[in-house]
Design a protein around this motif. Structure first.
Motif, PDB file in Angstrom:
ATOM      1  N   VAL A  98       0.827  -1.206   0.000  1.00 49.07           N
ATOM      2  CA  VAL A  98       0.000   0.000   0.000  1.00 49.07           C
ATOM      3  C   VAL A  98       0.860   1.255   0.000  1.00 49.07           C
ATOM      4  O   VAL A  98       0.600   2.218  -0.731  1.00 49.07           O
ATOM      5  N   GLN A 212      -6.643  -2.129   8.112  1.00 51.87           N
ATOM      6  CA  GLN A 212      -7.739  -1.183   7.877  1.00 51.87           C
ATOM      7  C   GLN A 212      -7.254   0.258   7.934  1.00 51.87           C
ATOM      8  O   GLN A 212      -7.569   1.080   7.063  1.00 51.87           O
ATOM      9  N   LYS A 214      -4.279   1.498   7.571  1.00 51.46           N
ATOM     10  CA  LYS A 214      -3.386   1.878   6.478  1.00 51.46           C
ATOM     11  C   LYS A 214      -4.162   2.059   5.177  1.00 51.46           C
ATOM     12  O   LYS A 214      -3.883   2.996   4.407  1.00 51.46           O
ATOM     13  N   LEU A 215      -5.125   1.195   4.912  1.00 52.51           N
ATOM     14  CA  LEU A 215      -5.958   1.370   3.721  1.00 52.51           C
ATOM     15  C   LEU A 215      -6.749   2.671   3.789  1.00 52.51           C
ATOM     16  O   LEU A 215      -6.893   3.388   2.791  1.00 52.51           O
ATOM     17  N   LYS A 216      -7.243   2.987   4.959  1.00 46.99           N
ATOM     18  CA  LYS A 216      -8.027   4.215   5.128  1.00 46.99           C
ATOM     19  C   LYS A 216      -7.184   5.452   4.886  1.00 46.99           C
ATOM     20  O   LYS A 216      -7.655   6.442   4.315  1.00 46.99           O
ATOM     21  N   ARG A 218      -4.191   5.558   3.118  1.00 52.17           N
ATOM     22  CA  ARG A 218      -3.482   5.581   1.835  1.00 52.17           C
ATOM     23  C   ARG A 218      -4.415   5.476   0.630  1.00 52.17           C
ATOM     24  O   ARG A 218      -4.223   6.173  -0.372  1.00 52.17           O
ATOM     25  N   THR A 219      -5.385   4.580   0.703  1.00 52.19           N
ATOM     26  CA  THR A 219      -6.283   4.344  -0.432  1.00 52.19           C
ATOM     27  C   THR A 219      -7.734   4.348   0.041  1.00 52.19           C
ATOM     28  O   THR A 219      -8.307   3.291   0.324  1.00 52.19           O
ATOM     29  N   CYS A 222     -10.247   2.081  -1.913  1.00 55.20           N
ATOM     30  CA  CYS A 222     -10.056   0.666  -1.608  1.00 55.20           C
ATOM     31  C   CYS A 222     -10.603   0.335  -0.228  1.00 55.20           C
ATOM     32  O   CYS A 222     -11.194  -0.727  -0.017  1.00 55.20           O
ATOM     33  N   TYR A 223     -10.439   1.265   0.698  1.00 50.07           N
ATOM     34  CA  TYR A 223     -10.959   1.064   2.054  1.00 50.07           C
ATOM     35  C   TYR A 223     -12.481   0.945   2.045  1.00 50.07           C
ATOM     36  O   TYR A 223     -13.046   0.088   2.729  1.00 50.07           O
TER      37      TYR A 223
END
Length: 292
Positions: A98, A212, A214-216, A218-219, A222-223
């Motif tokens: 990510v 979760q 990190k997705l929130k 960075r992306t 995707c989150y």
């Protein structure tokens, strides 16, 4: 009667003035300010932030469903361990992909250190699984279920959803979830079941939230997609046990993600905090030097 213009009223306490103690002139309300520190929220931004609550509710739901399947003999511990291992490997790769490994470079943690931590945790959990299996034999099953429910509820209450509040405690939240998993694992048929259940709990309540966040950060798109898919998977699993429970859980998720943000936006319009010269004085200067 208001005194004449011979002497003008001053907002000071160190001078004697020919005015009553509670006297104020017409300038008093000129300093009135409303909603100075009020935050303006946008509906879809609040809906996006509510995804953390939705995902954690779904995590608890998936964990309880997995335990129920194992207790009913519908899911083997070997199958769950294999699926958990595969998903952990995929999540581990995604966690680094990510941000391109920037987080790992900043922390200075190597993959060898991650592997050693995983092996140590797995070995200790497997070695103590017979103890975990017999840990609560003297406690009634109803008490175990009640304690597990309270611990999972406490996990949801103290979980770090991103709010800066005194009640937030990631350590306490994780400990309560692991305690609930140990209690439920002790009611499974064999020690292998207990080992796999505790390992799965660590994955759901410790590793999954890290991915979760990190997705929130960075992306976001995707989150959102992961949140929707995870919620649908939890609802599908719950529907295989109870259709009424699935409907109620879906209603809860929709209330949290759609209705509650709408209510917050509407109530924000009614916010009417006033600020003025009557506020208590705030000392902003650092006075620690006087405590020496």
């Amino acid at each position: 009667m208001e005194p004449g213009p011979a002497r003008r009223w001053q907002k000071v306490l160190y001078e004697r003035q020919p005015f009553p103690d509670n006297y104020v002139d017409q300038r008093f309300l000129e300093e009135l300010r409303k909603n100075v520190h009020a935050r303006q929220y946008r509906y879809w931004a609040v809906v996006f932030q509510s995804g953390a609550v939705v995902q954690q509710l779904c995590s608890v739901c998936v964990f309880v469903l997995t335990w129920w399947y194992m207790d009913a003999g519908m899911l083997s511990p070997q199958g769950l361990f294999g699926a958990a291992l595969l998903s952990s490997l995929l999540g581990y790769v995604l966690f680094d992909a990510v941000d391109g490994g920037a987080g790992r470079w900043e922390s200075g943690r190597t993959r060898w250190a991650d592997l050693k931590s995983t092996l140590v945790f797995t070995a200790f959990t497997y070695g103590f699984s017979p103890v975990l299996k017999t840990l609560t034999e003297s406690i009634s099953t109803d008490t175990i279920y009640a304690m597990s429910a309270l611990m999972l509820l406490g996990h949801l209450i103290f979980f770090d959803y991103g709010a800066n509040a005194a009640i937030v405690s990631s350590t306490l939240s994780l400990n309560m979830a692991i305690f609930a998993s140990v209690c439920l694992a002790s009611r499974l048929p064999r020690a292998l079941h207990a080992f796999v259940m505790v390992t799965f709990a660590m994955q759901m309540f410790a590793l999954w939230p890290m991915l979760q966040k990190k997705l929130k950060a960075r992306t976001p798109r995707c989150y959102v997609g992961v949140t929707v898919l995870f919620a649908l998977a939890a609802l599908a699993g719950l529907a295989t046990i109870s259709s009424v429970g699935a409907v109620l859980f879906a209603s809860l998720l929709l209330t949290i993600s759609c209705l509650c943000p709408y209510c917050l936006i509407r109530l924000q319009l009614l916010k009417d905090n006033i600020h003025g010269p009557w506020d208590e004085a705030e000392i902003k200067e650092d006075l620690s030097r006087f405590l020496m």
